[in-house]
Design an enzyme around this catalytic site. Structure first.
Site, PDB file in Angstrom:
ATOM      1  N   GLY A 511       0.788  -1.231   0.000  1.00  0.00           N
ATOM      2  CA  GLY A 511       0.000   0.000   0.000  1.00  0.00           C
ATOM      3  C   GLY A 511       0.817   1.275   0.000  1.00  0.00           C
ATOM      4  O   GLY A 511       0.530   2.213  -0.740  1.00  0.00           O
ATOM      5  N   ALA A 512       1.836   1.333   0.832  1.00  0.00           N
ATOM      6  CA  ALA A 512       2.585   2.582   0.986  1.00  0.00           C
ATOM      7  C   ALA A 512       3.287   2.954  -0.316  1.00  0.00           C
ATOM      8  O   ALA A 512       3.126   4.067  -0.827  1.00  0.00           O
ATOM      9  CB  ALA A 512       3.600   2.447   2.120  1.00  0.00           C
ATOM     10  N   GLU A 692       4.788  -5.912   6.699  1.00  0.00           N
ATOM     11  CA  GLU A 692       4.806  -7.302   7.157  1.00  0.00           C
ATOM     12  C   GLU A 692       6.223  -7.861   7.287  1.00  0.00           C
ATOM     13  O   GLU A 692       6.397  -9.059   7.520  1.00  0.00           O
ATOM     14  CB  GLU A 692       4.005  -8.171   6.180  1.00  0.00           C
TER      15      GLU A 692
HETATM   16 MO1  MOS Z   1      -2.405  -8.510   4.361  1.00  0.00          MO
HETATM   17  S1  MOS Z   1      -2.420 -10.363   5.233  1.00  0.00           S
HETATM   18  O1  MOS Z   1      -2.414  -8.761   2.694  1.00  0.00           O
HETATM   19  O2  MOS Z   1      -3.633  -7.586   4.970  1.00  0.00           O
END
Ligand code: MOS
Length: 733
Positions: A511-512, A692
């Protein structure tokens, strides 16, 4: 990335915002209670309350639903029994959530909705709905189902083989062959899944809690069989997702169906128990690790074979071997995934799907093998550092694994690690050090954002990007501020609304980089327009503190705009470098634990992680992401386990009191060190995904430390005190 867009504008910009620890854009709203969750977006008035009816034991066939008793309860307005009713959230790849269609596929599945004037009445009346179900025998045990592979041959997209693993392993001077087990886990977001639906004619607005607005809008429209153009999703402040909110949920579909019938807004929240039994889970896994090496520590054979569970209708696997494909050198390799059909809650992506549990096995195995070889775990990893991706030969866009390990070892005091397991003691506590590597795939997703410069020289960013507690608002404001020469408080950021340009959404740590890159693209266009107004080339234009500077001229943006608003939509999509380079981020975790020689209890004393994820856009939000990852690592290693009753498929510990996410008392001093290394091949921002990274490998650093502390190797997560104690007792027997 599109090779037409280079990221050099960030290097020359004058505002100095990117890379700064800017406070949360929405922090003030959050602490003041002005950043409502979905369920709070509409209060009182004509809002009606829905409660989801859950099936008892599954699997089975749903013969009939009898709503009479529920409808007779005072205050009950409606019971939704509808052909469009859904039984589970959609997966990100699903066109729509799966419909009930007379099926109960697992215990606790959603089957209907009761709507009432109050929440309490709805929740009570939901227990009055009578279900006639023809039960079928269920399969609830992964180990028992291990032989029944439902993944058709050749569908293992995250697997890979190279060379002749079996022959190389058989011939290896030193061999390791072990199986690790990891349990089911629950995403356990603080904010439960919730939605409020309201219709204006044939137009539907839903306040919900979801990570991927654009695909969620399509999924909801498909579930309701209406035009997606008529559906608006609003989800500006999300109380955690962790993968559990990637697809549109039962709450949104039921709220929409009920609101349509009743002609008034309906809100639906899952109970905490339902979140654990009705949304999705991370699958449990069994992972066989085989490593073969020469006695000098050179790996010659690496195999990582994973078994996990899924509904029979869904052959997709937890890609536990993702990192094993490329993390260490070795000519002969095998990574496979197998799926057993189980009648349990559907598995989904959760907090670094793949790496988070796969690296537990890989990094424990590397620790075990280092010991067999008589090598320091860091030295062993260094001896197997690949020059290029060892599977497909592609170069790495950037890779600083060795730097992370060396920097971490120095800061942590790794040279003071007890040389022999069980050799350092402090009263009843056995002290141990452990480390593990981290890696997480880096991805770029198509993403768009609109950026406007207003006549007063302030700017607005509009995109359907979400902020799931990660800092999206903040880094988007920083990006525009940096490029347009504006302070953060001159930038208005609007997110989480499907009426705005489609973004990557939040997921997969993409996303970022994806969303800020789209803002970068839009700002380049705006810079070009401003430069034209001053009749200079964009490279000759400096934007700073709300002014445009070219040569010896400095003009306020408001003057330069002369009443005009400039609006541009920027779009980024993955391109050539995405294919030609292997992209991942890397890190190294270090941990000190104390294990009670009396009870087997583990206390994490300290953790230090060095993480590298390209350009660090905001060290404060990036560090917070890493703290979260490490805390999830503690949970994975020591406390988190979603327990399915093997007789009924019931998730037994379905609340936060019994599903143990680490609490403050479990979390010691955490130190996160960010290596700030631009990766120009990743995207214009030169940033890789960090969300992550820190969970990947973190649990293994802790369990490696447990072994170093007490000499007990538990190969079953979480490593609760009973398992450690059994090992301690065996030692002294
Ligand atoms: Mo992540 S597990 O793609 O929100």
């Amino acid at each position: 990335m599109d090779d037409a867009i280079d990221g050099s504008r960030l290097d020359q910009s004058a505002q100095g915002l990117i890379g700064q620890p800017v406070d949360r854009y929405e922090g003030r709203l959050k602490v003041a209670g002005r950043a409502p969750y979905a369920y709070e977006a509409m209060q009182g008035g004509s809002v009606a309350y829905g409660a989801i009816v859950a099936a008892g034991f599954g699997p089975g066939r749903l013969i009939s639903i009898d709503p009479k008793a529920a409808l007779a309860a005072p205050g009950v307005l409606h019971v939704v029994i509808d052909d469009k009713a859904v039984r589970a959230s959609a997966d990100p790849g699903d066109d729509q959530p799966p419909r009930v269609d007379g099926l109960i596929v697992h215990t606790g599945q959603a089957v209907a909705l009761v709507v009432a004037e109050t929440f309490e009445v709805a929740r009570h009346a939901a227990t009055l709905v009578k279900l006639d179900v023809e039960s079928e025998p269920g399969r609830y045990d992964l180990e028992a189902g291990q032989g029944n592979d439902i993944m058709p041959d050749g569908e293992d997209s995250s697997g890979a083989t190279k060379g002749d693993f079996e022959a190389a392993f058989a011939a290896a001077e030193v061999q390791l062959d072990v199986i690790y087990a990891t349990p089911s886990q629950s995403h356990s977001a603080m904010e439960p899944h919730a939605a409020i639906a309201e219709w204006q004619g044939d137009r539907l607005t839903v306040h919900c809690s979801n990570q991927l607005v654009a695909s969620n809008t399509k999924q909801l429209a498909a579930a309701l069989d209406i035009d997606p153009e008529k559906v608006r999703l609003i989800t500006p402040y999300i109380g955690g997702g962790f993968g559990g909110k990637l697809g549109i949920g039962v709450e949104s579909v039921y709220a929409a169906l009920a609101a349509k019938t009743l002609g008034r807004p309906v809100k639906v929240a899952l109970s905490r128990q339902q979140v654990y039994q009705m949304t999705s889970r991370r699958t449990d896994t069994l992972q066989r690790m085989r490593l073969g090496a020469r006695s000098d520590g050179t790996l010659t054979a690496i195999a990582h074979d994973t078994w996990c569970g899924n509904l029979e209708e869904d052959p997709s696997a937890e890609p536990a071997g993702l990192s094993t494909v490329f993390l260490y050198a070795g000519d002969n390799r095998q990574v496979t995934h197998h799926v057993a059909p189980l009648d349990l809650l559907r598995p989904s992506a959760m907090r670094a799907p793949g790496e988070a549990v796969g690296m537990l096995a890989l990094e424990n195995a590397m620790d075990e093998m280092a010991e067999k070889l008589g090598l320091d775990p860091i030295e062993f990893r260094k001896r197997n550092e690949p020059e290029v991706n060892p599977q497909d030969g592609r170069p790495f866009s950037s890779r600083y694994l060795i730097d992370c390990m060396e920097e971490g070892a120095k800061r942590f005091g790794w040279d003071e690690r007890p040389a022999t397991p069980g050799s350092r003691r402090d009263g009843e506590w056995l002290i141990g050090y452990g480390m593990a590597a981290a890696s997480r795939a880096n991805m770029l997703q198509p993403s768009s954002a609109e950026v406007s410069l207003r006549p007063d020289g302030s700017a607005t960013i509009k995109t359907d990007m979400t902020d799931i507690g990660t800092g999206s608002y903040t880094i988007l404001a920083q990006t525009a501020g940096e490029l347009l020469g504006l302070a953060v408080d001159r930038i208005d950021v609007q997110l989480g609304d499907s009426s705005l340009p489609k973004s990557s959404g939040s997921g997969g740590s993409f996303g970022a980089a994806s969303s800020t890159s789209s803002v970068y693209v839009a700002c380049l266009d705006l810079i070009g327009q401003l430069a034209a107004k001053l009749d200079v080339a964009p490279e000759q234009l400096t934007l700073k503190d709300g002014t445009a500077i070219a040569g010896n001229r400095q003009v306020a943006l408001a003057d330069l705009l002369a009443g005009e608003t400039l609006t541009v939509e920027g779009t980024i999509e993955p391109g050539r470098t995405d294919e030609e380079y292997h992209q991942a981020c890397y890190g190294a975790h270090f941990c000190e634990v104390a294990v009670s020689a009396v009870t087997g209890e583990t206390r994490v004393k300290r953790m230090l992680s060095v993480c590298e994820a390209g350009r660090i856009l905001n060290p404060k939000t990036a560090t917070s992401q890493c703290y979260g990852g490490l805390i999830f690592g503690i949970g994975t290693a020591l406390t988190e386990e979603l327990v399915a009753d093997k007789r009924t498929g019931l998730m037994v510990n379905h609340d936060l009191a019994e599903y143990h996410v680490p609490v403050n008392a479990d979390v010691p001093q955490l130190e996160v060190v960010l290596l700030d290394r631009v990766d120009q091949l990743a995207n214009p921002m030169a940033a890789k995904g960090i969300g992550e990274l820190a969970i990947s490998g973190a649990g293994a650093a802790i369990t490696n430390a447990i072994y170093n502390a007490c000499g007990v190797r538990v190969r079953s997560y979480p490593m609760t005190l009973d398992k450690v104690l059994a090992g301690l007792e065996k030692q002294s027997a």
